[in-house]
Design an enzyme around this catalytic site. Structure first.
Site, PDB file in Angstrom:
ATOM      1  N   ASP A 198       0.805  -1.331   0.123  1.00  0.00           N
ATOM      2  CA  ASP A 198       0.127   0.056  -0.015  1.00  0.00           C
ATOM      3  C   ASP A 198       0.910   1.253   0.057  1.00  0.00           C
ATOM      4  O   ASP A 198       0.608   2.376   0.608  1.00  0.00           O
ATOM      5  CB  ASP A 198      -0.951  -0.079   1.278  1.00  0.00           C
ATOM      6  CG  ASP A 198      -1.943  -1.220   0.964  1.00  0.00           C
ATOM      7  OD1 ASP A 198      -2.262  -1.664   0.171  1.00  0.00           O
ATOM      8  OD2 ASP A 198      -2.153  -1.541   2.315  1.00  0.00           O
ATOM      9  N   LYS A 245       1.695   1.914  -4.884  1.00  0.00           N
ATOM     10  CA  LYS A 245       2.515   1.572  -6.346  1.00  0.00           C
ATOM     11  C   LYS A 245       1.691   1.878  -7.625  1.00  0.00           C
ATOM     12  O   LYS A 245       2.076   2.134  -8.558  1.00  0.00           O
ATOM     13  CB  LYS A 245       2.665   0.001  -6.197  1.00  0.00           C
ATOM     14  CG  LYS A 245       3.588  -0.483  -4.968  1.00  0.00           C
ATOM     15  CD  LYS A 245       3.626  -2.093  -4.848  1.00  0.00           C
ATOM     16  CE  LYS A 245       2.509  -2.481  -4.070  1.00  0.00           C
ATOM     17  NZ  LYS A 245       2.018  -2.043  -2.934  1.00  0.00           N
ATOM     18  N   GLY A 301      -4.787  -4.078  -3.586  1.00  0.00           N
ATOM     19  CA  GLY A 301      -5.386  -3.171  -4.102  1.00  0.00           C
ATOM     20  C   GLY A 301      -4.865  -2.113  -4.503  1.00  0.00           C
ATOM     21  O   GLY A 301      -4.010  -1.409  -3.685  1.00  0.00           O
ATOM     22  N   HIS A 302      -4.852  -1.851  -5.781  1.00  0.00           N
ATOM     23  CA  HIS A 302      -3.887  -0.622  -6.267  1.00  0.00           C
ATOM     24  C   HIS A 302      -5.005   0.489  -6.778  1.00  0.00           C
ATOM     25  O   HIS A 302      -5.807   0.265  -7.636  1.00  0.00           O
ATOM     26  CB  HIS A 302      -2.898  -1.193  -7.618  1.00  0.00           C
ATOM     27  CG  HIS A 302      -2.059  -2.174  -6.872  1.00  0.00           C
ATOM     28  ND1 HIS A 302      -1.149  -2.836  -7.748  1.00  0.00           N
ATOM     29  CD2 HIS A 302      -1.746  -2.619  -5.832  1.00  0.00           C
ATOM     30  CE1 HIS A 302      -0.425  -3.597  -7.185  1.00  0.00           C
ATOM     31  NE2 HIS A 302      -0.548  -3.445  -5.898  1.00  0.00           N
ATOM     32  N   GLN A 346       1.949  -6.070  -3.049  1.00  0.00           N
ATOM     33  CA  GLN A 346       2.355  -6.079  -1.905  1.00  0.00           C
ATOM     34  C   GLN A 346       3.470  -5.496  -1.714  1.00  0.00           C
ATOM     35  O   GLN A 346       3.784  -4.440  -2.415  1.00  0.00           O
ATOM     36  CB  GLN A 346       2.252  -7.763  -1.410  1.00  0.00           C
ATOM     37  CG  GLN A 346       1.086  -8.534  -1.160  1.00  0.00           C
ATOM     38  CD  GLN A 346       0.849  -8.929  -2.459  1.00  0.00           C
ATOM     39  OE1 GLN A 346       1.391  -9.634  -3.178  1.00  0.00           O
ATOM     40  NE2 GLN A 346      -0.599  -8.715  -2.928  1.00  0.00           N
TER      41      GLN A 346
HETATM   42  P1  GDP Z   1      -0.592   0.239  -3.713  1.00  0.00           P
HETATM   43  O1  GDP Z   1      -1.334  -0.947  -3.058  1.00  0.00           O
HETATM   44  O2  GDP Z   1       0.528   0.505  -3.572  1.00  0.00           O
HETATM   45  O3  GDP Z   1      -1.085   0.583  -4.950  1.00  0.00           O
HETATM   46  O4  GDP Z   1      -1.510   1.580  -2.571  1.00  0.00           O
HETATM   47  P2  GDP Z   1      -2.867   1.569  -2.277  1.00  0.00           P
HETATM   48  O5  GDP Z   1      -3.663   2.029  -3.368  1.00  0.00           O
HETATM   49  O6  GDP Z   1      -3.337   0.379  -1.549  1.00  0.00           O
HETATM   50  O7  GDP Z   1      -2.707   2.925  -1.387  1.00  0.00           O
HETATM   51  C1  GDP Z   1      -2.508   4.095  -1.340  1.00  0.00           C
HETATM   52  C2  GDP Z   1      -3.643   5.055  -1.110  1.00  0.00           C
HETATM   53  O8  GDP Z   1      -2.855   6.317  -1.049  1.00  0.00           O
HETATM   54  C3  GDP Z   1      -4.454   5.385  -2.418  1.00  0.00           C
HETATM   55  O9  GDP Z   1      -5.402   5.703  -1.650  1.00  0.00           O
HETATM   56  C4  GDP Z   1      -4.055   6.390  -3.066  1.00  0.00           C
HETATM   57  O10 GDP Z   1      -4.782   6.903  -3.878  1.00  0.00           O
HETATM   58  C5  GDP Z   1      -3.277   7.202  -2.214  1.00  0.00           C
HETATM   59  N1  GDP Z   1      -2.165   7.977  -2.531  1.00  0.00           N
HETATM   60  C6  GDP Z   1      -1.121   7.683  -3.281  1.00  0.00           C
HETATM   61  N2  GDP Z   1      -0.084   8.531  -3.200  1.00  0.00           N
HETATM   62  C7  GDP Z   1      -0.794   9.562  -2.385  1.00  0.00           C
HETATM   63  C8  GDP Z   1      -0.133  11.027  -2.039  1.00  0.00           C
HETATM   64  O11 GDP Z   1       1.165  11.274  -2.545  1.00  0.00           O
HETATM   65  N3  GDP Z   1      -0.770  11.609  -1.199  1.00  0.00           N
HETATM   66  C9  GDP Z   1      -2.054  11.124  -0.849  1.00  0.00           C
HETATM   67  N4  GDP Z   1      -2.896  11.999   0.107  1.00  0.00           N
HETATM   68  N5  GDP Z   1      -2.590   9.982  -1.154  1.00  0.00           N
HETATM   69  C10 GDP Z   1      -1.930   9.143  -2.001  1.00  0.00           C
HETATM   70  P1  IMO Z   2      -1.058  -4.325  -2.157  1.00  0.00           P
HETATM   71  O1  IMO Z   2      -0.473  -4.844  -3.554  1.00  0.00           O
HETATM   72  C1  IMO Z   2      -0.889  -4.797   2.074  1.00  0.00           C
HETATM   73  C2  IMO Z   2      -0.978  -8.811   3.634  1.00  0.00           C
HETATM   74  C3  IMO Z   2      -2.224  -9.158   4.309  1.00  0.00           C
HETATM   75  C4  IMO Z   2      -1.543 -10.082   5.679  1.00  0.00           C
HETATM   76  C5  IMO Z   2      -0.618 -10.851   4.608  1.00  0.00           C
HETATM   77  C6  IMO Z   2      -0.974 -12.098   3.816  1.00  0.00           C
HETATM   78  O2  IMO Z   2      -2.365  -3.424  -2.343  1.00  0.00           O
HETATM   79  O3  IMO Z   2       0.021  -3.227  -1.587  1.00  0.00           O
HETATM   80  P2  IMO Z   2      -2.555 -12.858   2.099  1.00  0.00           P
HETATM   81  O4  IMO Z   2      -4.059 -12.569   1.665  1.00  0.00           O
HETATM   82  O5  IMO Z   2      -1.591 -12.261   0.829  1.00  0.00           O
HETATM   83  O6  IMO Z   2      -2.195 -14.188   2.187  1.00  0.00           O
HETATM   84  O7  IMO Z   2      -2.177 -12.054   3.631  1.00  0.00           O
HETATM   85  O8  IMO Z   2      -0.184  -9.895   3.436  1.00  0.00           O
HETATM   86  N1  IMO Z   2      -1.250  -8.230   2.513  1.00  0.00           N
HETATM   87  C7  IMO Z   2      -1.303  -6.719   1.963  1.00  0.00           C
HETATM   88  N2  IMO Z   2      -1.059  -5.685   2.880  1.00  0.00           N
HETATM   89  N3  IMO Z   2      -0.978  -4.391   0.805  1.00  0.00           N
HETATM   90  C8  IMO Z   2      -1.263  -5.686   0.194  1.00  0.00           C
HETATM   91  O9  IMO Z   2      -1.335  -5.462  -1.453  1.00  0.00           O
HETATM   92  C9  IMO Z   2      -1.508  -6.880   0.794  1.00  0.00           C
HETATM   93  N4  IMO Z   2      -1.668  -8.279  -0.004  1.00  0.00           N
HETATM   94  C10 IMO Z   2      -1.432  -8.999   1.188  1.00  0.00           C
HETATM   95  O10 IMO Z   2      -2.836  -8.017   5.190  1.00  0.00           O
HETATM   96  O11 IMO Z   2      -0.879  -9.503   6.545  1.00  0.00           O
HETATM   97 MG    MG Z   3      -2.925  -1.657  -1.779  1.00  0.00          MG
END
Ligand code: GDP
Ligand code: IMO
Ligand code: MG
Length: 429
Positions: free
Chosen positions: A13, A16, A40-41, A223
């Site tokens: 998270d 990416k 979840g991207h 991840q």
């Molecule tokens: P990922 O799994 O690495 O793709 O990240 P996620 O989408 O799960 O979580 C990142 C969250 O932060 C999302 O809601 C993005 O829209 C948000 N985000 C990304 N970069 C920034 C930033 O620079 N500032 C803020 N406020 N939000 C951001």
């Molecule tokens: P993105 O790509 C954050 C964590 C779960 C748990 C562990 C194992 O959005 O960054 P799993 O279901 O993979 O067997 O769970 O990994 N986990 C993540 N945490 N971002 C993710 O994906 C994750 N995918 C799995 O919360 O601790």
């Molecule tokens: Mg994510």
């Protein structure tokens, strides 16, 4: 030819999806190489927010081909839902635009049921998985009894999926979990194979061709490095290789592709984690609430897949340095700098202490962090809202200093800073 690998340098998270979207403007292909719909991207384009779980984030750009690699585990139900929701939002997902490896493994309802039953059996020591069946699907892959995307095209697919459900039922019964009726699952998966057959291909050949034609491939990690099955905080990890070298085996690329690869580590300006496991710099109280947010903004720290509140803490420089090494990072991207505005002072963990000794490198990796205590450096904060800043020189001095300290600790230069979720909210250094 260019392979540009983008991975999470922390526990996932990091932002990416948003960074892949940024670089995809100048790439031709984006490819996921690991994990499944545990990811979840998020990609924000004006008013529209896309949450991608399986399809590479580059798909939002109309000129980009999206590839799902053999290193992935794919739940076809989630995939078709995601394809539908993208198409409803005006993003075409034709077989030409979305290519799926014949060797990617399938996730079935039995894998999901096993994931939940195994977590329940672990009780207090649970991993806190996403419940998407990721671990059981990779278990079947390693045990050499998995079903692959290519199997969907074979004449005996129905029998094979029925055998798989019967097999999983024996384990579910041992765990006192409800068993599944194979019939409806076979029907459902037969239907999915019809919808997906034209997407299934030998993507290794296609990617090799793309590189030879001088195209840029963005390999999108899911991840984060600290959730890697080998290098993460084992056993509180996911079941795949999340680190940059996983892009090669997860996409069928050879070392040739790696020779000129660019490797970007995405780093959130503070540390977060979802699920169980060690987190030395974790914060509680008001500061944690402040960093997490209340949930009223889309970017607040609640999981994009499960909605769970994320644990939050100060940036961990020791783990970042470790991450830089195991990934071979060429550069860093720092996200969510805007969230730190208004904090009087900030802390970065610069070393761990154990028995009066300081460590900047971990003797045995990050699996057993409990005996270590973080050593912090205190840095001045900044008042200004930085979400409108577009040039490095316009950032407050304290924000620049904070970023420079991160680069110094990681031993890797920072190339890009993100100050908000929208496309224009980035600044190049
Ligand atoms: P990922 O799994 O690495 O793709 O990240 P996620 O989408 O799960 O979580 C990142 C969250 O932060 C999302 O809601 C993005 O829209 C948000 N985000 C990304 N970069 C920034 C930033 O620079 N500032 C803020 N406020 N939000 C951001
Ligand atoms: P993105 O790509 C954050 C964590 C779960 C748990 C562990 C194992 O959005 O960054 P799993 O279901 O993979 O067997 O769970 O990994 N986990 C993540 N945490 N971002 C993710 O994906 C994750 N995918 C799995 O919360 O601790
Ligand atoms: Mg994510």
């Amino acid at each position: 030819m260019t392979l540009h690998i983008i991975i999470g340098a922390q526990w996932g998270d990091e932002g990416k999806g948003r960074i892949v979207d940024h670089y995809a403007a100048r790439a031709q292909v984006t490819a996921r190489f690991n994990g499944g719909d545990n990811a979840g991207h998020t990609v924000t384009v004006g008013e529209r927010i896309f949450k991608l779980h399986l399809i590479p984030s580059g798909i939002i750009h109309p000129h980009v081909t999206a590839v799902m690699g053999n290193g992935m585990v794919v739940n076809p139900r989630t995939l078709l839902e995601e394809m539908d929701s993208l198409m409803a939002a005006g993003v075409p997902v034709s077989p030409q635009r979305l290519r799926i490896s014949h060797a990617a493994h399938l996730i079935t309802p039995a894998h999901q049921a096993l994931d939940k039953a195994q977590e329940a059996a672990r009780g207090k020591g649970n991993i806190g998985t996403t419940g998407r069946g990721i671990g059981p699907a990779y278990t079947d892959k390693s045990a050499r009894r998995g079903l692959r995307m290519g199997d969907m095209l074979a004449g005996d697919f129905r029998e094979r999926i029925a055998d798989h459900i019967e097999d999983a039922n024996r384990t579910l019964a041992m765990l006192d979990a409800p068993i599944l009726d194979p019939g409806p699952v076979c029907d459902e998966y037969r239907k999915y194979s019809e919808f997906l057959k034209d997407h299934i291909a030998d993507i290794s050949v296609e990617l090799d061709g793309a590189l030879k034609a001088g195209k840029t491939i963005l390999a999108e990690g899911a991840q984060g490095s600290l959730l890697d099955i080998d290098f993460g905080t084992y056993p509180f990890v996911t079941s795949s290789n999340t680190v940059a070298p996983g892009a090669l085996t997860g996409l069928g690329l050879g070392l040739d592709a790696a020779r000129q690869a660019r490797v970007t580590g995405v780093v959130k300006a503070f540390q977060t984690r979802v699920g169980s496991g060690p987190f030395p710099t974790e914060l509680g109280g008001d500061l944690a609430l402040r960093l997490r947010g209340s949930g009223s903004n889309p970017w607040d720290e609640y999981g994009a897949t499960t909605g769970r509140p994320r644990r939050v803490g100060w940036l961990d420089g020791v783990l970042l340095r470790y991450s830089a090494r195991i990934n071979g990072l060429s550069e860093l991207v720092i996200t969510k700098l805007d969230i730190l505005s208004g904090l009087e002072s900030l802390r970065i963990c610069t070393a761990y202490r154990r028995d009066k000794k300081h460590f900047i490198d971990l003797p045995f990796g990050p699996a057993d962090l409990a005996p270590y205590e973080p050593v912090y450096e205190e840095l001045p904060g900044w008042e200004e809202d930085v979400s409108g800043v577009r040039r490095w020189k316009d950032l407050p001095k304290a924000a620049k200093h904070y970023i420079e300290q991160i680069a110094k600790l990681a031993g890797v230069p920072v190339k890009l800073v993100s100050v908000g979720p929208e496309r224009k909210q980035v600044l190049e250094i």
